[in-house]
Design a protein around this motif. Structure first.
Motif, PDB file in Angstrom:
ATOM      1  N   ASN A 104      -0.014  -4.039   2.710  1.00 60.48           N
ATOM      2  CA  ASN A 104      -1.367  -3.925   2.191  1.00 60.48           C
ATOM      3  C   ASN A 104      -2.391  -3.878   3.320  1.00 60.48           C
ATOM      4  O   ASN A 104      -2.204  -4.481   4.380  1.00 60.48           O
ATOM      5  CB  ASN A 104      -1.692  -5.071   1.233  1.00 60.48           C
ATOM      6  N   LYS A 105      -3.482  -3.143   3.088  1.00 59.97           N
ATOM      7  CA  LYS A 105      -4.497  -2.936   4.133  1.00 59.97           C
ATOM      8  C   LYS A 105      -5.492  -4.082   4.208  1.00 59.97           C
ATOM      9  O   LYS A 105      -6.084  -4.313   5.263  1.00 59.97           O
ATOM     10  CB  LYS A 105      -5.252  -1.618   3.873  1.00 59.97           C
ATOM     11  N   ASP A 118      -4.118   0.475  -1.992  1.00 56.82           N
ATOM     12  CA  ASP A 118      -3.603  -0.886  -1.997  1.00 56.82           C
ATOM     13  C   ASP A 118      -3.283  -1.279  -3.431  1.00 56.82           C
ATOM     14  O   ASP A 118      -4.112  -1.078  -4.334  1.00 56.82           O
ATOM     15  CB  ASP A 118      -4.644  -1.857  -1.426  1.00 56.82           C
ATOM     16  N   SER A 157       0.855  -1.189   0.000  1.00 55.71           N
ATOM     17  CA  SER A 157       0.000   0.000   0.000  1.00 55.71           C
ATOM     18  C   SER A 157       0.885   1.230   0.000  1.00 55.71           C
ATOM     19  O   SER A 157       2.086   1.159   0.289  1.00 55.71           O
ATOM     20  CB  SER A 157      -0.927   0.026   1.222  1.00 55.71           C
ATOM     21  N   TYR A 216     -10.520   0.341   6.522  1.00 47.38           N
ATOM     22  CA  TYR A 216     -10.106  -0.214   5.248  1.00 47.38           C
ATOM     23  C   TYR A 216     -10.778  -1.566   5.020  1.00 47.38           C
ATOM     24  O   TYR A 216     -10.546  -2.523   5.755  1.00 47.38           O
ATOM     25  CB  TYR A 216      -8.582  -0.373   5.216  1.00 47.38           C
ATOM     26  N   LYS A 241       0.532   5.460   1.244  1.00 46.12           N
ATOM     27  CA  LYS A 241      -0.178   6.638   1.721  1.00 46.12           C
ATOM     28  C   LYS A 241       0.287   7.807   0.865  1.00 46.12           C
ATOM     29  O   LYS A 241       1.490   8.058   0.770  1.00 46.12           O
ATOM     30  CB  LYS A 241       0.133   6.882   3.201  1.00 46.12           C
ATOM     31  N   VAL A 298      -5.180   6.418   0.683  1.00 41.84           N
ATOM     32  CA  VAL A 298      -4.426   5.189   0.906  1.00 41.84           C
ATOM     33  C   VAL A 298      -4.782   4.263  -0.245  1.00 41.84           C
ATOM     34  O   VAL A 298      -5.959   4.082  -0.569  1.00 41.84           O
ATOM     35  CB  VAL A 298      -4.763   4.540   2.256  1.00 41.84           C
ATOM     36  N   THR A 319     -10.957   5.728   6.602  1.00 44.79           N
ATOM     37  CA  THR A 319     -10.982   4.457   7.292  1.00 44.79           C
ATOM     38  C   THR A 319     -12.442   4.108   7.612  1.00 44.79           C
ATOM     39  O   THR A 319     -13.297   5.004   7.602  1.00 44.79           O
ATOM     40  CB  THR A 319     -10.172   4.555   8.597  1.00 44.79           C
TER      41      THR A 319
END
Length: 233
Positions: free
Chosen positions: A229-230, A161, A86, A182, A88, A159, A180
């Motif tokens: 990764n989220k 991914d 991911s 996620y 940011k 964010v 959020t």
């Protein structure tokens, strides 16, 4: 359905706040609705991962800002080709230019991190709006304008991914969040969701490399931090 309801709630909250900003009580209600619909902010990131400038004429190239026209490659490569990661990301598309773009490139096998090699996510200014294209090895799809019309050119804050190992042969996946928590259902964009795109996502390609970077064209990046990764596939 849950994803659709979340988007409608966000639009209603934003519209309510704009129309009723003259009255404090209504502004408070609008803010409450917005927070309830959207959750927290997406990134809370400051600074940019260590990088090497590899092209262009950047007007600023510091640990806190990249701006102008050019590209950088992050010093640390990804752990492997078939990895999920991911980033940011915070950026502003130059208000004086309709040609302003900011592009993230992942899993490139080219030290110059070109858009045609790897998984690329490009944000472009389109008047007062933003458009977004996602490419896999140079094969591009466009994100639906019903999604990107909610983005502000001077305040991109995401964010993202980027999956190059989905468990299925020759398949990638990209998810984009502004808020959020996620999850696939809360993502603004999920390339597994055909309704988020205007055409078919490249379904039989994976990116070939481990290099990552950012390309700017009359844009400013103030946050770019790579992480795990989220979500899992």
């Amino acid at each position: 359905m849950e994803k659709f309801i979340l988007r409608i709630s966000r639009k209603i909250a934003i519209l309510s706040s704009a129309l009723l900003s003259g009255a404090a009580v209504f502004s408070l209600v609008g803010a409450t609705l917005l927070l309830g619909a959207c959750g927290g902010t997406s990134t809370e990131v400051t600074g940019i991962d260590s990088y090497t400038q590899i092209g262009g004429t950047l007007t600023t190239a510091t640990s806190d800002e990249i701006s102008g026209i050019g590209k950088v490659r992050f010093v640390s490569p990804l752990a492997g080709v078939l990895t999920n990661n991911s980033i940011k990301f915070k950026a502003a598309l130059d208000g004086s230019s309709t040609n302003s773009t900011a592009t993230i490139v992942f899993n490139s096998n080219d030290l110059n991190v070109t858009e045609s090699s790897g998984i690329a996510v490009k944000f472009s200014r389109n008047g007062v709006n933003v458009s977004c294209q996602i490419g896999v090895n140079g094969n591009w799809v466009t994100v639906a304008s019903s999604i990107t019309n909610m983005y502000a050119p001077l305040a991109l804050d995401f964010v993202i991914d980027i999956h190059n190992n989905t468990g299925s042969s020759n398949k990638t996946r990209v998810l984009i969040w502004r808020y959020t928590p996620y999850a696939a259902t809360t993502a603004d964009v999920d390339t597994n969701s055909s309704g988020d795109l205007t055409s078919s996502y490249p379904a039989a390609q994976q990116a070939p490399g481990i290099y990552t970077g950012v390309i700017v064209n009359q844009a400013t990046v103030t946050g770019a931090a790579i992480s795990t990764n989220k979500i899992v596939n």
